[in-house]
Design a protein around this motif. Sequence first.
Motif, mmCIF file in Angstrom:
data_model
loop_
_atom_site.group_PDB
_atom_site.id
_atom_site.type_symbol
_atom_site.label_atom_id
_atom_site.label_comp_id
_atom_site.label_asym_id
_atom_site.label_seq_id
_atom_site.Cartn_x
_atom_site.Cartn_y
_atom_site.Cartn_z
ATOM 1 N N SER A 17 0.835 -1.189 0.000
ATOM 2 C CA SER A 17 0.000 0.000 0.000
ATOM 3 C C SER A 17 0.875 1.246 0.000
ATOM 4 O O SER A 17 1.892 1.308 0.690
ATOM 5 C CB SER A 17 -0.910 -0.007 1.231
ATOM 6 O OG SER A 17 -1.619 1.200 1.320
ATOM 7 N N HIS A 18 0.464 2.261 -0.762
ATOM 8 C CA HIS A 18 1.201 3.524 -0.815
ATOM 9 C C HIS A 18 0.963 4.371 0.425
ATOM 10 O O HIS A 18 1.692 5.322 0.675
ATOM 11 C CB HIS A 18 0.770 4.337 -2.045
ATOM 12 C CG HIS A 18 1.204 3.746 -3.353
ATOM 13 N ND1 HIS A 18 2.520 3.609 -3.706
ATOM 14 C CD2 HIS A 18 0.467 3.275 -4.396
ATOM 15 C CE1 HIS A 18 2.592 3.074 -4.919
ATOM 16 N NE2 HIS A 18 1.362 2.845 -5.346
ATOM 17 N N THR A 19 -0.084 4.057 1.179
ATOM 18 C CA THR A 19 -0.505 4.923 2.278
ATOM 19 C C THR A 19 -0.794 4.111 3.533
ATOM 20 O O THR A 19 -0.890 2.884 3.505
ATOM 21 C CB THR A 19 -1.774 5.708 1.895
ATOM 22 O OG1 THR A 19 -2.827 4.786 1.579
ATOM 23 C CG2 THR A 19 -1.508 6.621 0.708
ATOM 24 N N ALA A 31 0.960 9.347 3.494
ATOM 25 C CA ALA A 31 1.803 8.854 2.412
ATOM 26 C C ALA A 31 3.031 8.158 2.981
ATOM 27 O O ALA A 31 3.731 8.713 3.836
ATOM 28 C CB ALA A 31 2.232 10.011 1.514
ATOM 29 N N ASP A 33 5.563 7.199 0.964
ATOM 30 C CA ASP A 33 6.662 7.681 0.136
ATOM 31 C C ASP A 33 6.211 8.951 -0.580
ATOM 32 O O ASP A 33 5.051 9.369 -0.468
ATOM 33 C CB ASP A 33 7.053 6.618 -0.905
ATOM 34 C CG ASP A 33 7.338 5.261 -0.270
ATOM 35 O OD1 ASP A 33 8.309 5.176 0.503
ATOM 36 O OD2 ASP A 33 6.570 4.306 -0.537
ATOM 37 N N MET A 35 4.578 11.040 -3.214
ATOM 38 C CA MET A 35 3.458 10.714 -4.097
ATOM 39 C C MET A 35 3.343 11.788 -5.173
ATOM 40 O O MET A 35 3.431 12.983 -4.881
ATOM 41 C CB MET A 35 2.154 10.651 -3.294
ATOM 42 C CG MET A 35 2.211 9.703 -2.106
ATOM 43 S SD MET A 35 2.144 7.977 -2.562
ATOM 44 C CE MET A 35 0.399 7.779 -2.824
ATOM 45 N N THR A 39 -1.105 9.162 -9.194
ATOM 46 C CA THR A 39 -0.884 7.877 -8.531
ATOM 47 C C THR A 39 -2.206 7.373 -7.946
ATOM 48 O O THR A 39 -2.838 8.057 -7.137
ATOM 49 C CB THR A 39 0.145 8.009 -7.393
ATOM 50 O OG1 THR A 39 1.361 8.518 -7.915
ATOM 51 C CG2 THR A 39 0.389 6.671 -6.724
ATOM 52 N N ILE A 41 -4.585 5.333 -5.462
ATOM 53 C CA ILE A 41 -4.567 4.718 -4.131
ATOM 54 C C ILE A 41 -5.751 3.767 -4.107
ATOM 55 O O ILE A 41 -6.877 4.133 -3.758
ATOM 56 C CB ILE A 41 -4.652 5.772 -3.012
ATOM 57 C CG1 ILE A 41 -3.553 6.815 -3.177
ATOM 58 C CG2 ILE A 41 -4.533 5.110 -1.644
ATOM 59 C CD1 ILE A 41 -3.643 7.951 -2.178
#
Length: 522
Positions: A17-19, A31, A33, A35, A39, A41
């Motif tokens: 997961s990005h978040t 976040a 990383d 973002m 992008t 989510i």
Amino acid sequence: MTTDPLAANPVQAPRTSHTIRLHPDDDVVIARDQMVAGTPIADEGVTVIGLVPPGHKIATRAIANGEAVRRYGQIIGFASQDIRAGQHVHTHNLAMGDFTRDYAFSAEARVVRPAAQPATFDGIKRADGGVATRNYIGILTSVNCSATVARAIADHFRRDIHPQALAAYPNVDGVVALTHGVGCAVDPQGEGLAVLQRTLGGYACHPNFASVLVIGLGCETNQISALLATQGLAHSDRLQTFTIQDTGGTTKTIAHGIELIKAMLPKANAVERQPVPAHHLVVGLQCGGSDGYSGISANPVLGAAVDLLVRNGGTAILSETPEIYGAEHLLTRRAQTPEIGRKLVARIRWWEAYCERHGASMDNNPSAGNKAGGLTTVLEKSLGGIAKGGSTNLAEVYEYAQPVRVRGLVFMDTPGYDPISATGQVAGGANLICFTTGRGSAYGCAPSPSVKLATNTALWQRQSDDMDLNCGTVLDGSATIAELGAALFELMLDTASGKRSRSELHGYGQNEFVPWQLGAIT
């Protein structure tokens, strides 16, 4: 990752997961990383709009101007303009606002189950019953005017300058001069002098000092005789005092101080560590240079360790009153009695009035560095900050530098500025400091060792020279908060037993003695 804001028991989310989502009711996610626009989510069904730095917030729904915004399931501020789903949420579109907190005094207090087999550490027993984690000789000053001679005396015994000065005394951790910038031109009956004397008194009888010199000029408002009287202290072979004026000037004062310390060294060295119960451990909790990850990783890890400490009969001191502002209701609910909860609210009201008198705002916190790291309002910072206190009952509330007599989780009223806050905690009896940071604070706190916790792995890799534990592994899913909390508790015991922290190895501690300066200077 989902977390109960009252209990710091997170459930890990997959690293794919990005978040990070902290609570089902939140309007934002964090976040992991950097973002960039476009992008997706997938977990939230939104697409990022614009650039979002790591540790910062992303809206998961459309939020109307004036609407409350939640993180940790709690209000962190109000939209200052319409916010679109996927948009960066920060100082440009989120602001403070008034809202009602339900204090529900003691509604969630519960019985703490003690450890079946209490932990121990190797401490130093003092004749008065205190237990030390370190063994220093201290030099305190009654006034700024005697700071130079105090430092000159301590410098004579510095191992990095004069290696032979303490060569015969391996059990003495060092000779430290703790100086300050006040002590005169204050109301002799005022709050400012009373707080300074209480702070100096707490250090003078701190178990981590084998013996102490108190040096004055002679004509200052903070007379040494009054200091001793108000703090219930008396001259002994452990506590010696003198002034520059009575001793005959700078040169004679430095020489006199050096000879007194030479006479103290043999007895100070005649100690040995022995196993003692962990209930003798008093830990001051600090966070500085916080970021958007502080309330997700290092602070909850410290909270998990505090829960273990309390179960083992120890004491943790949560402080920094302006940095629990807006989240104090989560502590009043855990107050052991309603009276204790009301004491905490009274300190909040004092701070509101204090800021109003000085034309200041409680939201002058977070700092520039906190905001760069993803924190927007003091409400958001506070909700992450109280995670350091774990989940046990709030057992007492103390004013600045008051002696801490109750075991368990307690609160001490201090400013949010770390050196002032930790100085009050040590004066109250803290024999260890645990300090979380996301931006990279450099800090130590003689005579008590300070353990530094990094909130993220990037900081650990960049500044591991100053850090003792990397809590960034919580963020990447390779460790849980419970696992790191247990590891930190063991590190607390090891450090209390004599293992030197990174800040000690670097020589931090003397310059970070900063008593809270209250009242007018005339």
